[in-house]
Scaffold this motif. Structure first.
Motif, PDB file in Angstrom:
ATOM      1  N   GLN A 163      29.434  40.726  49.853  1.00 41.42           N
ATOM      2  CA  GLN A 163      29.861  41.814  48.981  1.00 41.42           C
ATOM      3  C   GLN A 163      31.359  42.083  49.130  1.00 41.42           C
ATOM      4  N   ALA A 164      31.853  42.068  50.375  1.00 44.94           N
ATOM      5  CA  ALA A 164      33.284  42.276  50.591  1.00 44.94           C
ATOM      6  C   ALA A 164      34.089  41.143  49.984  1.00 44.94           C
ATOM      7  N   ALA A 165      33.584  39.929  50.088  1.00 46.37           N
ATOM      8  CA  ALA A 165      34.273  38.774  49.512  1.00 46.37           C
ATOM      9  C   ALA A 165      34.310  38.856  47.994  1.00 46.37           C
ATOM     10  N   LEU A 166      33.197  39.259  47.386  1.00 43.43           N
ATOM     11  CA  LEU A 166      33.160  39.391  45.933  1.00 43.43           C
ATOM     12  C   LEU A 166      34.116  40.476  45.448  1.00 43.43           C
ATOM     13  N   ALA A 167      34.261  41.546  46.229  1.00 45.75           N
ATOM     14  CA  ALA A 167      35.210  42.602  45.869  1.00 45.75           C
ATOM     15  C   ALA A 167      36.636  42.051  45.881  1.00 45.75           C
ATOM     16  N   GLN A 168      36.937  41.208  46.854  1.00 48.51           N
ATOM     17  CA  GLN A 168      38.255  40.571  46.896  1.00 48.51           C
ATOM     18  C   GLN A 168      38.478  39.701  45.669  1.00 48.51           C
ATOM     19  N   ILE A 169      37.475  38.902  45.332  1.00 50.77           N
ATOM     20  CA  ILE A 169      37.592  38.012  44.178  1.00 50.77           C
ATOM     21  C   ILE A 169      37.723  38.814  42.892  1.00 50.77           C
ATOM     22  N   ASP A 170      36.998  39.921  42.809  1.00 51.01           N
ATOM     23  CA  ASP A 170      37.080  40.790  41.633  1.00 51.01           C
ATOM     24  C   ASP A 170      38.491  41.347  41.477  1.00 51.01           C
ATOM     25  N   ALA A 171      39.115  41.651  42.590  1.00 51.95           N
ATOM     26  CA  ALA A 171      40.458  42.251  42.541  1.00 51.95           C
ATOM     27  C   ALA A 171      41.558  41.227  42.323  1.00 51.95           C
ATOM     28  N   GLY A 172      41.396  40.026  42.889  1.00 51.63           N
ATOM     29  CA  GLY A 172      42.506  39.079  42.827  1.00 51.63           C
ATOM     30  C   GLY A 172      42.158  37.662  42.454  1.00 51.63           C
ATOM     31  N   GLY A 173      40.921  37.408  42.054  1.00 49.44           N
ATOM     32  CA  GLY A 173      40.527  36.055  41.712  1.00 49.44           C
ATOM     33  C   GLY A 173      40.078  35.285  42.937  1.00 49.44           C
ATOM     34  N   PRO A 174      39.427  34.120  42.720  1.00 47.95           N
ATOM     35  CA  PRO A 174      38.931  33.326  43.849  1.00 47.95           C
ATOM     36  C   PRO A 174      40.006  32.962  44.861  1.00 47.95           C
ATOM     37  N   GLY A 175      41.235  32.792  44.400  1.00 45.64           N
ATOM     38  CA  GLY A 175      42.310  32.431  45.312  1.00 45.64           C
ATOM     39  C   GLY A 175      42.660  33.522  46.301  1.00 45.64           C
ATOM     40  N   ALA A 176      42.218  34.741  46.037  1.00 48.67           N
ATOM     41  CA  ALA A 176      42.533  35.864  46.920  1.00 48.67           C
ATOM     42  C   ALA A 176      41.585  35.953  48.111  1.00 48.67           C
ATOM     43  N   LEU A 177      40.541  35.144  48.111  1.00 49.65           N
ATOM     44  CA  LEU A 177      39.544  35.242  49.181  1.00 49.65           C
ATOM     45  C   LEU A 177      40.147  34.857  50.527  1.00 49.65           C
ATOM     46  N   SER A 178      39.937  35.705  51.519  1.00 47.58           N
ATOM     47  CA  SER A 178      40.453  35.471  52.869  1.00 47.58           C
ATOM     48  C   SER A 178      39.455  36.014  53.881  1.00 47.58           C
ATOM     49  N   LEU A 179      39.073  35.188  54.840  1.00 44.98           N
ATOM     50  CA  LEU A 179      38.138  35.651  55.867  1.00 44.98           C
ATOM     51  C   LEU A 179      38.733  36.789  56.687  1.00 44.98           C
ATOM     52  N   ASN A 180      40.014  36.710  56.976  1.00 47.33           N
ATOM     53  CA  ASN A 180      40.649  37.782  57.750  1.00 47.33           C
ATOM     54  C   ASN A 180      40.628  39.093  56.983  1.00 47.33           C
ATOM     55  N   ALA A 181      40.864  39.020  55.675  1.00 45.69           N
ATOM     56  CA  ALA A 181      40.831  40.229  54.858  1.00 45.69           C
ATOM     57  C   ALA A 181      39.421  40.791  54.773  1.00 45.69           C
ATOM     58  N   VAL A 182      38.433  39.913  54.673  1.00 46.50           N
ATOM     59  CA  VAL A 182      37.036  40.356  54.666  1.00 46.50           C
ATOM     60  C   VAL A 182      36.708  41.054  55.983  1.00 46.50           C
ATOM     61  N   ALA A 183      37.148  40.451  57.086  1.00 45.77           N
ATOM     62  CA  ALA A 183      36.907  41.041  58.399  1.00 45.77           C
ATOM     63  C   ALA A 183      37.532  42.426  58.499  1.00 45.77           C
ATOM     64  N   LYS A 184      38.742  42.562  57.999  1.00 49.17           N
ATOM     65  CA  LYS A 184      39.423  43.858  58.034  1.00 49.17           C
ATOM     66  C   LYS A 184      38.654  44.900  57.232  1.00 49.17           C
ATOM     67  N   THR A 185      38.149  44.489  56.072  1.00 43.23           N
ATOM     68  CA  THR A 185      37.360  45.402  55.247  1.00 43.23           C
ATOM     69  C   THR A 185      36.120  45.885  55.985  1.00 43.23           C
TER      70      THR A 185
END
Length: 231
Positions: free
Chosen positions: A19-41
């Motif tokens: 869900q956190a990853a999909l929120a990232q993709i929704d905000a910035g596209g598939p290229g925005a996906l980052s495990l570190n950013a997901v972890a921070k969320t």
């Protein structure tokens, strides 16, 4: 134990990661996906996520396959729900189901039909997942009278089916009595028309033009239905 507390906890965490990853993709596209950013969320350290996904590409693959399964399910349910309707109406409904799914979650549509990410290669099983989306269309198209199109396309697709057992099996699964070459030609036409309208819709290209993209999609499906003589 199959449904142990540990297993349930793992499934819960994986769900939260997705869900956190999909929120990232929704905000910035598939290229925005980052495990570190997901972890921070999620309020955990980056290394903690590696217990669940080895890297970004593995997480991206899971999201990609989930998206294919989801839209395939929507299309298949529509096929079953319209079993008693005329073939032309079923074709409209299948196309509308795909459009509705994509318009409601464009970030997931981008996963399966967007610009490929540099360095990322979709897994082989994604091919079968993609075919599952188009399978119900084959069932409906087989109710018509598929005919060869001008040029060598039908011959090329017939050779493809003859030399690739997985393709021939796919056609037979959804349209047991159909001619693989002719059905592949027709479903390719449906696929290109469908993705053309849906992609333009998702990217807002019809905004301000004063018409409903669903009407254009229906007209595109009518063009195929007319060629096949579908009622």
């Amino acid at each position: 134990m199959q449904n142990s507390p540990r297993r349930r906890y793992r499934e819960q965490v994986i769900g939260e990661i997705k869900q956190a990853a999909l929120a990232q993709i929704d905000a910035g596209g598939p290229g925005a996906l980052s495990l570190n950013a997901v972890a921070k969320t999620l309020g955990v350290s980056g290394p903690a996520l590696y217990k669940y996904f080895r890297n970004r590409d593995e997480l991206l693959t899971v999201l990609l396959l989930d998206a294919y399964d989801d839209v395939a399910g929507a299309v298949r349910e529509t096929l079953e729900a319209t079993a008693d309707e005329p073939a032309r109406h079923r074709l409209w409904a299948l196309a509308a189901a795909f459009l509705g799914w994509a318009a409601a979650q464009p970030h997931r549509f981008a996963l399966i039909a967007g610009t490929p990410l540099p360095g990322y290669e979709a897994p082989p099983e994604s091919v079968g997942k993609a075919r599952a989306v188009l399978g119900p269309f084959l069932t409906v198209l087989a109710q018509g009278r598929p005919a060869p199109v001008a040029g060598s396309l039908t011959g090329q697709l017939g050779e493809w089916a003859a030399t690739t057992p997985a393709v021939a099996d796919w056609v037979r699964t959804w349209a047991p009595d159909g001619d693989p070459a002719l059905l592949l030609t027709t479903v390719l036409s449906v696929w290109s028309r469908l993705h053309g309208v849906v992609s333009l819709t998702v990217h807002g290209q019809f905004t301000g033009m004063g018409f409903d993209p669903a009407a254009l999609l229906r007209a595109e499906m009518d063009a195929v239905a007319d060629r096949l003589g579908l009622d």
